[in-house]
Scaffold this motif. Structure first.
Motif, PDB file in Angstrom:
ATOM      1  N   GLN A  12      36.079  21.496 -40.902  1.00  0.00           N
ATOM      2  CA  GLN A  12      37.142  22.006 -40.040  1.00  0.00           C
ATOM      3  C   GLN A  12      36.916  21.662 -38.570  1.00  0.00           C
ATOM      4  O   GLN A  12      37.625  22.163 -37.706  1.00  0.00           O
ATOM      5  CB  GLN A  12      37.251  23.531 -40.199  1.00  0.00           C
ATOM      6  CG  GLN A  12      37.590  23.968 -41.605  1.00  0.00           C
ATOM      7  CD  GLN A  12      38.940  23.440 -42.059  1.00  0.00           C
ATOM      8  OE1 GLN A  12      39.928  23.533 -41.343  1.00  0.00           O
ATOM      9  NE2 GLN A  12      38.981  22.874 -43.251  1.00  0.00           N
ATOM     10  N   ARG A  13      35.879  20.829 -38.287  1.00  0.00           N
ATOM     11  CA  ARG A  13      35.528  20.517 -36.894  1.00  0.00           C
ATOM     12  C   ARG A  13      35.415  19.009 -36.689  1.00  0.00           C
ATOM     13  O   ARG A  13      35.233  18.245 -37.620  1.00  0.00           O
ATOM     14  CB  ARG A  13      34.188  21.154 -36.531  1.00  0.00           C
ATOM     15  CG  ARG A  13      34.162  22.645 -36.703  1.00  0.00           C
ATOM     16  CD  ARG A  13      32.856  23.246 -36.292  1.00  0.00           C
ATOM     17  NE  ARG A  13      31.773  22.801 -37.171  1.00  0.00           N
ATOM     18  CZ  ARG A  13      30.534  23.247 -37.101  1.00  0.00           C
ATOM     19  NH1 ARG A  13      30.185  24.122 -36.187  1.00  0.00           N
ATOM     20  NH2 ARG A  13      29.612  22.823 -37.931  1.00  0.00           N
ATOM     21  N   THR A  14      35.486  18.621 -35.433  1.00  0.00           N
ATOM     22  CA  THR A  14      35.236  17.224 -35.085  1.00  0.00           C
ATOM     23  C   THR A  14      33.726  17.005 -35.000  1.00  0.00           C
ATOM     24  O   THR A  14      32.945  17.958 -34.912  1.00  0.00           O
ATOM     25  CB  THR A  14      35.865  16.870 -33.729  1.00  0.00           C
ATOM     26  OG1 THR A  14      35.225  17.651 -32.718  1.00  0.00           O
ATOM     27  CG2 THR A  14      37.374  17.095 -33.734  1.00  0.00           C
ATOM     28  N   LEU A  15      33.325  15.744 -34.995  1.00  0.00           N
ATOM     29  CA  LEU A  15      31.902  15.429 -34.855  1.00  0.00           C
ATOM     30  C   LEU A  15      31.334  16.009 -33.564  1.00  0.00           C
ATOM     31  O   LEU A  15      30.207  16.501 -33.538  1.00  0.00           O
ATOM     32  CB  LEU A  15      31.677  13.915 -34.889  1.00  0.00           C
ATOM     33  CG  LEU A  15      31.828  13.245 -36.248  1.00  0.00           C
ATOM     34  CD1 LEU A  15      31.652  11.734 -36.109  1.00  0.00           C
ATOM     35  CD2 LEU A  15      30.866  13.809 -37.261  1.00  0.00           C
ATOM     36  N   ALA A  21      28.051  22.836 -31.493  1.00  0.00           N
ATOM     37  CA  ALA A  21      27.642  24.040 -32.223  1.00  0.00           C
ATOM     38  C   ALA A  21      26.135  24.035 -32.489  1.00  0.00           C
ATOM     39  O   ALA A  21      25.494  25.089 -32.436  1.00  0.00           O
ATOM     40  CB  ALA A  21      28.413  24.150 -33.538  1.00  0.00           C
ATOM     41  N   ALA A  22      25.564  22.867 -32.757  1.00  0.00           N
ATOM     42  CA  ALA A  22      24.118  22.783 -33.000  1.00  0.00           C
ATOM     43  C   ALA A  22      23.327  23.068 -31.727  1.00  0.00           C
ATOM     44  O   ALA A  22      22.232  23.629 -31.785  1.00  0.00           O
ATOM     45  CB  ALA A  22      23.757  21.405 -33.557  1.00  0.00           C
ATOM     46  N   LEU A  82      25.356  15.731 -39.362  1.00  0.00           N
ATOM     47  CA  LEU A  82      24.489  16.747 -39.967  1.00  0.00           C
ATOM     48  C   LEU A  82      23.508  17.341 -38.964  1.00  0.00           C
ATOM     49  O   LEU A  82      22.512  17.966 -39.343  1.00  0.00           O
ATOM     50  CB  LEU A  82      23.766  16.149 -41.175  1.00  0.00           C
ATOM     51  CG  LEU A  82      24.728  15.608 -42.249  1.00  0.00           C
ATOM     52  CD1 LEU A  82      23.972  14.868 -43.337  1.00  0.00           C
ATOM     53  CD2 LEU A  82      25.584  16.710 -42.838  1.00  0.00           C
ATOM     54  N   LEU A  83      23.800  17.165 -37.696  1.00  0.00           N
ATOM     55  CA  LEU A  83      22.988  17.776 -36.640  1.00  0.00           C
ATOM     56  C   LEU A  83      23.022  19.287 -36.823  1.00  0.00           C
ATOM     57  O   LEU A  83      24.073  19.862 -37.085  1.00  0.00           O
ATOM     58  CB  LEU A  83      23.552  17.383 -35.277  1.00  0.00           C
ATOM     59  CG  LEU A  83      22.860  17.928 -34.039  1.00  0.00           C
ATOM     60  CD1 LEU A  83      21.382  17.583 -34.028  1.00  0.00           C
ATOM     61  CD2 LEU A  83      23.538  17.396 -32.797  1.00  0.00           C
TER      62      LEU A  83
END
Length: 176
Positions: A12-15, A21-22, A82-83
């Motif tokens: 549901q998010r962009t890269l 977020a990370a 995958l961060l």
């Protein structure tokens, strides 16, 4: 990729939102570096332009180091789907006295300068490389003051970037 990587959607998010977020909660603040479109959800974040006449990732790292020369910077590329916060915490745990950069070696001895830590002293080295016309951040590998640990196996996927539509599609399967 056919369009701006930072706006590719995964889940549901962009890269870029995945990267932000990370980092949030692990760092004092998140700053976006470089031009191009930004996802609507991130428009309120501070942005830095690349220095004039410099291209590529070196420009972004230099922009950050010059913007706040007394700060340490975690540089995270927008193309690492995958961060994770755990990878950022591990990276921060690798900081050492006398070290001016932490450039992990997640894949067979090759350093990854775009999920790395740059301490204030890195600015002088990066500026020197730019002045010499050497714009590749991997040139920092092996210099005195650079620490290049291997991430633990359970975090390796955080350093996997996507550079082709095929890699991006494959990452969608891993993300679910």
């Amino acid at each position: 990729m056919g369009r701006a990587k930072q706006c590719l959607e995964i889940g549901q998010r962009t890269l870029t939102e995945v990267a932000v977020a990370a980092l949030e909660g692990q760092v004092e603040r998140v700053v976006l570096v470089g031009g191009g479109p930004v996802p609507d959800a991130l428009r309120g974040l501070e942005r830095l332009d690349d220095p004039a006449g410099i291209a590529g990732p070196m420009a972004g790292v230099l922009a950050a180091l010059q913007r706040a020369p007394d700060a340490a910077w975690i540089v995270a590329a927008c193309d690492m789907p995958l961060l994770s916060p755990a990878a950022v915490r591990w990276l921060l745990s690798c900081r050492r006295r006398g070290i001016w950069a932490v450039l992990p070696r997640p894949r067979g001895g090759v350093v990854e300068p775009l999920l790395a830590v740059y301490e204030p002293r890195a600015r002088l080295v990066v500026e020197r490389l730019v002045a010499e016309g050497k714009w590749g951040l991997r040139r920092l590998a092996g210099l005195d003051g650079v620490f290049s640990p291997s991430p633990p196996p359970h975090l390796l996927q955080a350093w996997q970037d996507v550079n082709t539509p095929e890699q991006f599609r494959a990452s969608l399967d891993l993300f679910v």
